[in-house]
Design a protein around this motif. Structure first.
Motif, PDB file in Angstrom:
ATOM      1  N   GLU A   8       0.827  -1.208   0.000  1.00 57.06           N
ATOM      2  CA  GLU A   8       0.000   0.000   0.000  1.00 57.06           C
ATOM      3  C   GLU A   8       0.864   1.262   0.000  1.00 57.06           C
ATOM      4  OE1 GLU A   8      -3.154   0.772  -0.185  1.00 57.06           O
ATOM      5  OE2 GLU A   8      -4.067  -1.203  -0.212  1.00 57.06           O
ATOM      6  N   MET A  12       1.141   4.284  -2.733  1.00 59.43           N
ATOM      7  CA  MET A  12       0.910   5.669  -2.328  1.00 59.43           C
ATOM      8  C   MET A  12       2.037   6.588  -2.775  1.00 59.43           C
ATOM      9  SD  MET A  12       0.024   6.886   1.535  1.00 59.43           S
ATOM     10  CE  MET A  12      -1.296   5.683   1.647  1.00 59.43           C
ATOM     11  N   THR A  65      -4.817  12.661   6.115  1.00 61.66           N
ATOM     12  CA  THR A  65      -5.530  11.419   6.407  1.00 61.66           C
ATOM     13  C   THR A  65      -6.888  11.387   5.691  1.00 61.66           C
ATOM     14  OG1 THR A  65      -6.330  12.443   8.457  1.00 61.66           O
ATOM     15  CG2 THR A  65      -4.446  11.010   8.617  1.00 61.66           C
ATOM     16  N   SER A  68      -6.516  10.804   1.911  1.00 62.69           N
ATOM     17  CA  SER A  68      -6.245   9.392   1.618  1.00 62.69           C
ATOM     18  C   SER A  68      -7.538   8.593   1.583  1.00 62.69           C
ATOM     19  CB  SER A  68      -5.319   8.810   2.692  1.00 62.69           C
ATOM     20  OG  SER A  68      -4.113   9.512   2.727  1.00 62.69           O
ATOM     21  N   GLY A  69      -8.481   8.961   2.460  1.00 66.05           N
ATOM     22  CA  GLY A  69      -9.779   8.286   2.448  1.00 66.05           C
ATOM     23  C   GLY A  69     -10.527   8.502   1.148  1.00 66.05           C
ATOM     24  N   LYS A  98      -5.020  -0.294   5.765  1.00 67.48           N
ATOM     25  CA  LYS A  98      -5.284   0.961   5.065  1.00 67.48           C
ATOM     26  C   LYS A  98      -5.285   2.141   6.036  1.00 67.48           C
ATOM     27  CE  LYS A  98      -7.573  -0.236   0.763  1.00 67.48           C
ATOM     28  NZ  LYS A  98      -6.573   0.548   0.000  1.00 67.48           N
ATOM     29  N   CYS A 102      -2.935   5.341   5.656  1.00 70.85           N
ATOM     30  CA  CYS A 102      -3.504   6.696   5.585  1.00 70.85           C
ATOM     31  C   CYS A 102      -2.934   7.585   6.692  1.00 70.85           C
ATOM     32  CB  CYS A 102      -5.031   6.644   5.689  1.00 70.85           C
ATOM     33  SG  CYS A 102      -5.858   5.925   4.249  1.00 70.85           S
ATOM     34  N   SER A 103      -2.774   7.020   7.890  1.00 76.24           N
ATOM     35  CA  SER A 103      -2.266   7.831   9.003  1.00 76.24           C
ATOM     36  C   SER A 103      -0.821   8.267   8.762  1.00 76.24           C
ATOM     37  CB  SER A 103      -2.381   7.060  10.322  1.00 76.24           C
ATOM     38  OG  SER A 103      -1.485   5.959  10.339  1.00 76.24           O
ATOM     39  N   VAL A 105       0.386   9.334   6.116  1.00 77.55           N
ATOM     40  CA  VAL A 105       0.389  10.534   5.267  1.00 77.55           C
ATOM     41  C   VAL A 105       0.400  11.800   6.122  1.00 77.55           C
ATOM     42  CG1 VAL A 105      -0.879  11.738   3.425  1.00 77.55           C
ATOM     43  CG2 VAL A 105      -0.790   9.264   3.440  1.00 77.55           C
ATOM     44  N   ALA A 144      -7.993   8.887  10.111  1.00 77.66           N
ATOM     45  CA  ALA A 144      -7.763   7.971   8.988  1.00 77.66           C
ATOM     46  C   ALA A 144      -8.922   6.981   8.884  1.00 77.66           C
ATOM     47  CB  ALA A 144      -6.442   7.220   9.179  1.00 77.66           C
ATOM     48  N   LEU A 148     -11.619   6.649   5.868  1.00 77.34           N
ATOM     49  CA  LEU A 148     -11.829   5.383   5.162  1.00 77.34           C
ATOM     50  C   LEU A 148     -13.320   5.053   5.060  1.00 77.34           C
ATOM     51  CD1 LEU A 148      -9.096   2.962   6.564  1.00 77.34           C
ATOM     52  CD2 LEU A 148      -9.329   3.794   4.227  1.00 77.34           C
ATOM     53  N   SER A 163     -15.742  14.690   2.899  1.00 71.58           N
ATOM     54  CA  SER A 163     -14.506  14.688   3.686  1.00 71.58           C
ATOM     55  C   SER A 163     -14.105  16.107   4.075  1.00 71.58           C
ATOM     56  CB  SER A 163     -13.370  14.044   2.879  1.00 71.58           C
ATOM     57  OG  SER A 163     -13.622  12.680   2.713  1.00 71.58           O
TER      58      SER A 163
END
Length: 242
Positions: A8, A12, A65, A68-69, A98, A102-103, A105, A144, A148, A163
């Protein structure tokens, strides 16, 4: 799980535009607003600048975060999540991995804003920088997860504005845009239970060379559990919809 996390992260970082954008926004805001700050004394000016540094670093973490979601929503539309479901990976592993990706980032924005703050004479040592990055990363896990959940259930054209609204509300509650000291008493009592307020306070505690209360981290952990359940439910619903 570790192998999937590495996969992942490779995906990214092959597409660095997301990270560049989430770093650029807080840096621009910090430089624009920090340049016009004037306190009654040079020491007060430095204190305000230091608070802004932590606040915009926290905002960068939030932005990263949640963005990314939104990316997960594009993955779902492209069929990537459908491909994952036919692999032996359990759904819980997919969601947790995931969320970790995401976190992560959140880290570049926190690091860059802090380094710029230090270059502008914020009294901030290397040990504090390491703690701030660590706390901002750990504290960003609930965001995150909720990012998601949004990405799992909404199409890209709706995930983006949803978001933005959620992250804006959390940033407001966290005292990033205005100090919570300026809020009415009842509103302040409410936002003190929000994950974003405790998240920002974790950063402020590093700035003040203090430690956030155990209650603060317990609130962050509690929201992480709630949002993890929400993300898992959203993942199951997205699977049922296919």
């Amino acid at each position: 799980m570790l192998a999937y996390l590495k996969f992942e992260l490779r995906r990214m970082y092959r597409e660095p535009r997301l990270i560049i954008l989430t770093v650029a926004m807080p840096v621009i805001l910090f430089l624009a607003l920090g340049g016009s700050i004037k306190g009654n004394t040079p020491e007060e000016t430095k204190d305000i600048l230091a608070y802004l540094m932590v606040a915009w670093a926290a905002y960068g973490a939030l932005l990263g975060t949640f963005s990314s979601g939104v990316g997960v929503s594009h993955e779902r539309t492209a069929g990537w999540l459908r491909q994952l479901r036919i692999t032996p990976l359990p759904p819980a592993v997919v969601v947790v991995t995931k969320a970790i990706a995401c976190s992560l980032v959140a880290i570049p924005a926190v690091l860059v804003v802090s380094l710029i703050g230090m270059a502008r004479d914020v009294d901030f040592g290397g040990g504090q920088l390491a703690l701030l990055v660590l706390f901002m990363w750990l504290g960003s896990v609930p965001f995150a997860l909720v990012g998601l959940a949004v990405g799992f259930v909404l199409p890209p054209n709706l995930a983006q504005p949803a978001s933005f609204l959620v992250s804006f509300g959390l940033a407001f509650a966290g005292g990033i845009f205005i100090s919570t000291d300026d809020m009415p008493k009842l509103m302040r009592q409410i936002v003190e239970w929000s994950p974003s307020f405790r998240f920002t306070q974790a950063g402020v505690s590093v700035l003040q060379q203090d430690s956030q209360s155990g209650a603060g981290w317990a609130i962050i952990a509690g929201w992480a559990v709630v949002f993890a359940a929400l993300a898992a439910l959203a993942y199951k619903r997205s699977a049922a919809a296919k």
